[in-house]
Design a protein around this motif. Structure first.
Motif, PDB file in Angstrom:
ATOM      1  N   ALA A   5       0.839  -1.192   0.000  1.00  0.00           N
ATOM      2  CA  ALA A   5       0.000   0.000   0.000  1.00  0.00           C
ATOM      3  C   ALA A   5       0.867   1.232   0.000  1.00  0.00           C
ATOM      4  O   ALA A   5       1.881   1.294   0.668  1.00  0.00           O
ATOM      5  N   ARG A   6       0.464   2.262  -0.744  1.00  0.00           N
ATOM      6  CA  ARG A   6       1.206   3.525  -0.838  1.00  0.00           C
ATOM      7  C   ARG A   6       0.547   4.587   0.020  1.00  0.00           C
ATOM      8  O   ARG A   6       0.445   5.739  -0.357  1.00  0.00           O
ATOM      9  N   ALA A   7       0.043   4.210   1.167  1.00  0.00           N
ATOM     10  CA  ALA A   7      -0.675   5.165   2.008  1.00  0.00           C
ATOM     11  C   ALA A   7       0.312   6.017   2.788  1.00  0.00           C
ATOM     12  O   ALA A   7       1.436   5.629   3.049  1.00  0.00           O
ATOM     13  N   VAL A   8      -0.164   7.186   3.186  1.00  0.00           N
ATOM     14  CA  VAL A   8       0.640   8.055   4.044  1.00  0.00           C
ATOM     15  C   VAL A   8       0.784   7.388   5.401  1.00  0.00           C
ATOM     16  O   VAL A   8      -0.207   6.937   5.977  1.00  0.00           O
ATOM     17  N   PRO A   9       1.998   7.283   5.960  1.00  0.00           N
ATOM     18  CA  PRO A   9       2.139   6.708   7.304  1.00  0.00           C
ATOM     19  C   PRO A   9       1.274   7.472   8.289  1.00  0.00           C
ATOM     20  O   PRO A   9       1.135   8.683   8.218  1.00  0.00           O
ATOM     21  N   ARG A  10       0.749   6.683   9.247  1.00  0.00           N
ATOM     22  CA  ARG A  10      -0.208   7.305  10.166  1.00  0.00           C
ATOM     23  C   ARG A  10       0.496   8.357  11.013  1.00  0.00           C
ATOM     24  O   ARG A  10       1.647   8.227  11.370  1.00  0.00           O
ATOM     25  N   THR A  11      -0.223   9.380  11.326  1.00  0.00           N
ATOM     26  CA  THR A  11       0.318  10.449  12.151  1.00  0.00           C
ATOM     27  C   THR A  11       0.167  10.084  13.614  1.00  0.00           C
ATOM     28  O   THR A  11      -0.607   9.197  13.981  1.00  0.00           O
ATOM     29  N   ALA A  12       0.908  10.787  14.442  1.00  0.00           N
ATOM     30  CA  ALA A  12       0.784  10.570  15.876  1.00  0.00           C
ATOM     31  C   ALA A  12      -0.567  11.071  16.334  1.00  0.00           C
ATOM     32  O   ALA A  12      -1.176  11.938  15.719  1.00  0.00           O
ATOM     33  N   PRO A  13      -1.055  10.528  17.431  1.00  0.00           N
ATOM     34  CA  PRO A  13      -2.307  11.073  17.978  1.00  0.00           C
ATOM     35  C   PRO A  13      -2.144  12.551  18.225  1.00  0.00           C
ATOM     36  O   PRO A  13      -1.053  13.042  18.507  1.00  0.00           O
ATOM     37  N   ALA A  14      -3.243  13.246  18.092  1.00  0.00           N
ATOM     38  CA  ALA A  14      -3.186  14.693  18.254  1.00  0.00           C
ATOM     39  C   ALA A  14      -2.528  15.046  19.573  1.00  0.00           C
ATOM     40  O   ALA A  14      -2.904  14.554  20.636  1.00  0.00           O
ATOM     41  N   SER A  27      10.930   5.409  -4.940  1.00  0.00           N
ATOM     42  CA  SER A  27      10.033   4.273  -5.148  1.00  0.00           C
ATOM     43  C   SER A  27      10.214   3.794  -6.577  1.00  0.00           C
ATOM     44  O   SER A  27       9.847   4.503  -7.520  1.00  0.00           O
ATOM     45  N   GLU A  28      10.794   2.592  -6.715  1.00  0.00           N
ATOM     46  CA  GLU A  28      11.133   2.109  -8.063  1.00  0.00           C
ATOM     47  C   GLU A  28      10.455   0.803  -8.421  1.00  0.00           C
ATOM     48  O   GLU A  28      10.557   0.340  -9.558  1.00  0.00           O
ATOM     49  N   LYS A  29       9.819   0.163  -7.447  1.00  0.00           N
ATOM     50  CA  LYS A  29       9.116  -1.089  -7.737  1.00  0.00           C
ATOM     51  C   LYS A  29       8.006  -1.290  -6.713  1.00  0.00           C
ATOM     52  O   LYS A  29       7.919  -0.569  -5.719  1.00  0.00           O
ATOM     53  N   ARG A  30       7.217  -2.272  -6.957  1.00  0.00           N
ATOM     54  CA  ARG A  30       6.078  -2.545  -6.101  1.00  0.00           C
ATOM     55  C   ARG A  30       6.563  -2.860  -4.684  1.00  0.00           C
ATOM     56  O   ARG A  30       7.544  -3.564  -4.472  1.00  0.00           O
ATOM     57  N   GLY A  31       5.848  -2.292  -3.691  1.00  0.00           N
ATOM     58  CA  GLY A  31       6.221  -2.514  -2.299  1.00  0.00           C
ATOM     59  C   GLY A  31       7.147  -1.459  -1.744  1.00  0.00           C
ATOM     60  O   GLY A  31       7.449  -1.473  -0.548  1.00  0.00           O
ATOM     61  N   GLN A  32       7.608  -0.542  -2.593  1.00  0.00           N
ATOM     62  CA  GLN A  32       8.506   0.509  -2.129  1.00  0.00           C
ATOM     63  C   GLN A  32       7.761   1.832  -2.008  1.00  0.00           C
ATOM     64  O   GLN A  32       6.816   2.104  -2.744  1.00  0.00           O
ATOM     65  N   ALA A  33       8.206   2.654  -1.062  1.00  0.00           N
ATOM     66  CA  ALA A  33       7.684   4.005  -0.885  1.00  0.00           C
ATOM     67  C   ALA A  33       8.868   4.966  -0.859  1.00  0.00           C
ATOM     68  O   ALA A  33       9.947   4.622  -0.358  1.00  0.00           O
ATOM     69  N   PRO A  34       8.708   6.172  -1.394  1.00  0.00           N
ATOM     70  CA  PRO A  34       9.843   7.105  -1.434  1.00  0.00           C
ATOM     71  C   PRO A  34      10.162   7.736  -0.079  1.00  0.00           C
ATOM     72  O   PRO A  34      11.226   8.332   0.088  1.00  0.00           O
ATOM     73  N   VAL A  35       9.248   7.642   0.884  1.00  0.00           N
ATOM     74  CA  VAL A  35       9.483   8.262   2.187  1.00  0.00           C
ATOM     75  C   VAL A  35       9.206   7.250   3.282  1.00  0.00           C
ATOM     76  O   VAL A  35       8.447   6.291   3.104  1.00  0.00           O
ATOM     77  N   ARG A  36       9.830   7.502   4.421  1.00  0.00           N
ATOM     78  CA  ARG A  36       9.635   6.658   5.604  1.00  0.00           C
ATOM     79  C   ARG A  36       9.587   7.575   6.820  1.00  0.00           C
ATOM     80  O   ARG A  36      10.584   8.201   7.161  1.00  0.00           O
ATOM     81  N   GLU A  37       8.462   7.658   7.451  1.00  0.00           N
ATOM     82  CA  GLU A  37       8.276   8.549   8.583  1.00  0.00           C
ATOM     83  C   GLU A  37       8.674   7.803   9.856  1.00  0.00           C
ATOM     84  O   GLU A  37       7.878   7.059  10.434  1.00  0.00           O
ATOM     85  N   VAL A  38       9.906   7.989  10.290  1.00  0.00           N
ATOM     86  CA  VAL A  38      10.401   7.228  11.434  1.00  0.00           C
ATOM     87  C   VAL A  38       9.926   7.829  12.757  1.00  0.00           C
ATOM     88  O   VAL A  38       9.789   7.116  13.752  1.00  0.00           O
ATOM     89  N   CYS A  39       9.698   9.141  12.792  1.00  0.00           N
ATOM     90  CA  CYS A  39       9.160   9.795  13.992  1.00  0.00           C
ATOM     91  C   CYS A  39       7.974  10.640  13.581  1.00  0.00           C
ATOM     92  O   CYS A  39       8.114  11.589  12.811  1.00  0.00           O
ATOM     93  N   GLN A  40       6.811  10.294  14.076  1.00  0.00           N
ATOM     94  CA  GLN A  40       5.626  11.061  13.771  1.00  0.00           C
ATOM     95  C   GLN A  40       5.693  12.403  14.512  1.00  0.00           C
ATOM     96  O   GLN A  40       6.476  12.581  15.435  1.00  0.00           O
ATOM     97  N   LEU A  41       4.885  13.344  14.083  1.00  0.00           N
ATOM     98  CA  LEU A  41       4.890  14.677  14.678  1.00  0.00           C
ATOM     99  C   LEU A  41       4.579  14.563  16.163  1.00  0.00           C
ATOM    100  O   LEU A  41       3.491  14.133  16.552  1.00  0.00           O
ATOM    101  N   THR A  42       5.548  14.941  16.985  1.00  0.00           N
ATOM    102  CA  THR A  42       5.492  14.694  18.427  1.00  0.00           C
ATOM    103  C   THR A  42       5.817  15.967  19.181  1.00  0.00           C
ATOM    104  O   THR A  42       6.757  16.688  18.831  1.00  0.00           O
ATOM    105  N   VAL A  43       5.046  16.242  20.225  1.00  0.00           N
ATOM    106  CA  VAL A  43       5.345  17.387  21.083  1.00  0.00           C
ATOM    107  C   VAL A  43       6.658  17.129  21.810  1.00  0.00           C
ATOM    108  O   VAL A  43       6.865  16.062  22.396  1.00  0.00           O
TER     109      VAL A  43
END
Length: 815
Positions: free
Chosen positions: A37-46, A107-123
């Motif tokens: 899936a090419r979905a946006v990684p989930r964001t941190a809880p508000a 992202s060059e083939k199936r299963g790849q994404a160009p970005v990886r959000e290792v730390c979600q937006l965090t206070v």
């Protein structure tokens, strides 16, 4: 069930859409059950909203650290990028800021994404910084199955902008063109939003199918997409600060990113607007990225020392700093850090201590930071230790700080009338109560004020400290300006000061006043003496009041904007202004015994209690509290003066004793034993043979031989004694006889013989023979061979003396 009307169908659709939203928001890229899936990684809880307190603490920012993870980076380069990102998220000085960390490739083939959000937006509060310390380490773990080796700048910028603005372009990272159409609609965000992008290369999407069907068109479309994403960032108010390293960079692309995003800045200070930066190698990016970060959030960075454990590192925090973070690039989580304030005291890693608050994060990571609120100014010591095998890398310490100054404002007149010119004077101090008195700490500071109120548009004007009217004195760190209250002003007034300089912001606390109507019945002027005092002392001031009313007015003296911890009391607290006249009233400000040392902040104010507590006038305190003098500081002049007197007296007495001994000394005197004018023997007194001016001798009369003279050391009852008294006179005491005076060259009876004393120093005829009582005498000559006149005066004699002795006076001069 069958819906019979259109409204019911719409209601069902709305319910399904409401359910679909949360489900879609929790879908992550590559999540289980959704392969590739090419979905946006989930964001941190508000993030829970931090308590709004703009007057305390630095302004927050929302920022994203975007890190290149492409194949062109070595493992060492990626590790350095990871540490640099950790330095930023750990070193942020506001607990209300939010941070995200994003890695990118392609992202060059199936299963790849160009970005990886290792730390979600965090206070970035205490718990949030610990989470950021852990998740940022994921940057160092590349997953080639989920991310391609290229460099997809458009996707990286889009992901960061989306996270910072909270807007999505679609169900996934997508390939949309953004929402911005230009720069005209860009608005300055309430909280600054900043992207820090690290890369070692150039745009490389030649193998990314989403950009086209062939390599050439993909690169061209990628460049076009980047321009569109930058336009979107500008419209959303997101700054972009690129930092490149290495020799394969595309500087033009980095410049395009810096200039294509939002061009607003945290202040009007040069250097605070986004710009690209390039360093030679990845070894330099931690220092460069922290400097970039400081510029972007209107902070300053202090570079400390570096060393290998065990070692003591130092970094200096200036007096103007109110908030800061000490960052320690440990590289190895096993390195242990201990912090000591400028007073040499170990500070806690969490909690309150001596007016400062502390909060550490990253103790178990390669980067550690100590956030300090109200830090003690001076040189901080950071002690590092490491177990065996973990101390081979150099550790560096830096401090990111900001001074959020409090402004004390005096308005003259305190209640101006519409159309009247007003003088505004501003003084600054930190939250810790440190009054800023050194103009070098405020180098480049720009001060302005905004006046707003009812009946007119807000008015802005600048304040200066250049010594030109209305400013009283240049460099006294009191900024002054004037403005005319608009003619339409009615009711309440609000004055807010703004300060801008590298690392300096203002608290923007308003000063409230009321537009006066008509001529005031009571006017006042305040003066406070400038002084350096000790705790417990008093400062004097004068209140001049004119009361044009027919009734007396009670005025109240008070203190405002006091330095925290200061124990001040003004007396008298209330005074009475008699009607129809002017009066001068002295008052005092007592400085309590526990008042901290340094410049006192605040002002003395006077209000009219008969006119609704209307403020009549205010005056800044110009008082420096200094330590009481020590015993030595109090009495050193008397001690030194007494010592000098003792030294002079001692010197005088020593000189007198010296010359007294010299006058009595018989060295060089020759005793000549005669019989009936015929010399029989002679004896010359040598140095050291006449202690106390006394010389003992005997006359030996061997059988059948002439009599001879013999020195008798120590004297005795059988010895003759020749002595010289303090006046320089010669006295002879024959054995067993009485003491008689002797003159040089004249015989004196001694038994059956005569004794003639020759040479030495003749008896003085005037004065006491001291250097200041001697007068030169004429050179004399004698007939020789007998007693003769000794001449006059007491000066030296050259040639032969009157007694015929060879150059008797010359010996005295040399002696």
């Amino acid at each position: 069930m069958q819906w019979t009307n259109k409204g019911g169908a719409l209601l069902l659709a709305g319910a399904l859409l409401a359910l679909a939203g949360p489900l879609a928001a929790t879908t992550a890229s590559g999540a289980p059950g959704v392969p590739g899936a090419r979905a946006v990684p989930r964001t941190a809880p508000a993030a829970p909203a931090a308590p709004p307190d703009p007057a305390e603490g630095p302004d927050p920012i929302d920022f994203a650290v975007v890190v290149d993870q492409s194949a062109s980076l070595s493992d060492k380069d990626l590790a350095r990028e990871t540490e640099a990102a950790a330095l930023l998220v750990q070193g942020e000085i506001s607990e209300r800021s939010r941070a995200a960390v994003i890695g990118f490739g392609s992202s060059e083939k199936r299963g790849q994404a160009p970005v990886r959000e290792v730390c979600q937006l965090t206070v970035a509060d205490a718990a949030g910084r610990e989470r950021l310390s852990d998740c940022v380490q994921e940057l160092g773990r590349r997953d080639t199955a989920r991310m391609g080796p290229g460099t997809d700048f458009p996707a990286a910028v889009r992901q960061a902008v989306t996270r910072l603005t909270g807007a999505a372009t679609g169900p996934g990272t997508g390939t949309g063109t953004g929402t911005g159409t230009g720069t005209g609609g860009a608005k300055k965000p309430g909280t600054p939003k900043v992207v820090f992008l690290l890369t070692d290369g150039k745009l490389d999407v030649a193998d990314s199918p989403e950009y086209g069907t062939d390599r050439e068109s993909r690169q061209a479309n990628g460049a076009k997409r980047l321009a569109e994403e930058l336009t979107r960032a500008r419209a959303a108010g997101v700054q972009i600060w690129p930092l490149g390293f290495g020799g394969e960079l595309d500087r033009a692309s980095l410049t395009e990113m810096a200039e294509g995003g939002y061009r607003g800045a945290c202040s009007e200070i040069p250097g605070s607007a986004p710009r690209m930066r390039v360093v030679g190698t990845s070894a330099e990016i931690d220092k460069a990225l922290q400097e970039t970060f400081a510029a972007a959030r209107c902070a300053r960075i202090a570079h400390g020392t570096a060393g290998k454990p065990p070692a003591d590192l130092t970094v200096t925090i200036p007096p103007i700093a109110t908030d800061g973070s000490l960052t320690v690039a440990k590289h190895d989580p096993k390195v242990q850090v201990t912090y000591y304030d400028p007073a040499g005291r170990k500070v806690p890693v969490r909690g309150e201590f001596d007016g400062s608050s502390f909060e550490v994060s990253g103790e178990n990571g390669p980067v550690e930071a100590l956030r300090v609120k109200n830090p003690l100014p001076g040189r901080w010591r950071v002690h590092i230790e490491a177990p065996p095998g973990h101390g081979d890398r150099e550790v560096a310490v830096r401090a990111i700080w900001q001074g959020r100054l409090r402004s004390a404002v005096v308005l003259d007149p305190a209640s101006p009338r519409a159309g009247e010119q007003v003088k505004v004077e501003v003084q600054m101090q930190t939250r810790r109560g440190v009054v800023i008195t050194d103009p070098h700490q405020l180098a480049g500071l720009s001060v302005a004020a905004d006046l707003s109120g009812e009946g007119f548009e807000p008015v802005s004007f600048r304040l200066t400290d250049d010594g030109k009217a209305p400013d009283a004195k240049a460099g006294d760190v009191r900024f002054t300006g004037t403005l005319t209250v608009p003619a339409g002003a009615t009711g309440a007034l609000e004055l807010v000061t703004r300060m801008e300089a590298p690392g300096i912001t203002s608290d923007r606390r308003p000063l409230h006043a009321v537009v006066g109507t008509g001529a005031p019945l009571v006017t006042a002027a305040l003066t406070v003496d400038g002084a350096a005092v000790h705790p417990g002392a008093t400062v004097h001031g004068t209140l001049d009041v004119t009361n044009n009313d027919s009734a007396p007015h009670t005025l109240r003296l008070g203190l405002a904007d006091q330095t925290p911890g200061a124990e001040l009391a003004v007396a008298p607290a209330t005074v009475t202004a008699p009607p129809n006249g002017s009066t001068r009233i002295p008052f005092t400000v007592t400085v309590g015994g526990n008042t901290p040392f340094g410049a006192l902040g605040g002002q003395v104010t006077v209000v009219d209690t008969a006119d609704g507590d209307r403020t009549l006038r205010g005056a800044f305190l110009n008082v420096q509290v200094v330590e009481p003098p020590t015993w030595w500081e109090r009495w050193w002049k008397a001690v030194v003066g007494g010592a000098l007197v003792v030294l002079l007296v001692g010197t005088f007495v020593g000189i007198r004793l010296f010359f007294r001994r010299r006058r009595r000394d018989l060295t060089g005197v020759t005793l000549e034993l005669c019989q009936e004018g015929r010399p029989l023997d002679s004896l010359t007194v040598r140095r050291g043979q006449s202690p106390g001016g006394t010389y003992a001798f005997a006359v030996d009369e061997p059988y059948g031989a002439p009599a001879t003279l013999r020195r008798v050391p120590g004297g005795g009852s059988s010895a003759h004694v020749l002595r010289r008294n303090g006046a320089g006179e010669l006295l002879l005491r024959p054995r067993g006889g009485a003491q008689v005076p002797v003159r040089t060259g004249e015989p004196a009876g001694i038994g059956d013989h005569e004794l003639v004393v020759r040479g030495g120093r003749p008896a003085p005829t005037r004065g006491r023979g001291t250097p200041w009582s001697r007068r030169p005498r004429r050179t004399g000559s004698g007939a020789g061979g007998g007693a003769g006149d000794t001449g006059t005066g007491s000066g030296p004699v050259t040639g032969a003396g009157p007694d015929g002795s060879p150059d008797a006076g010359a010996y005295d001069v040399n002696f």
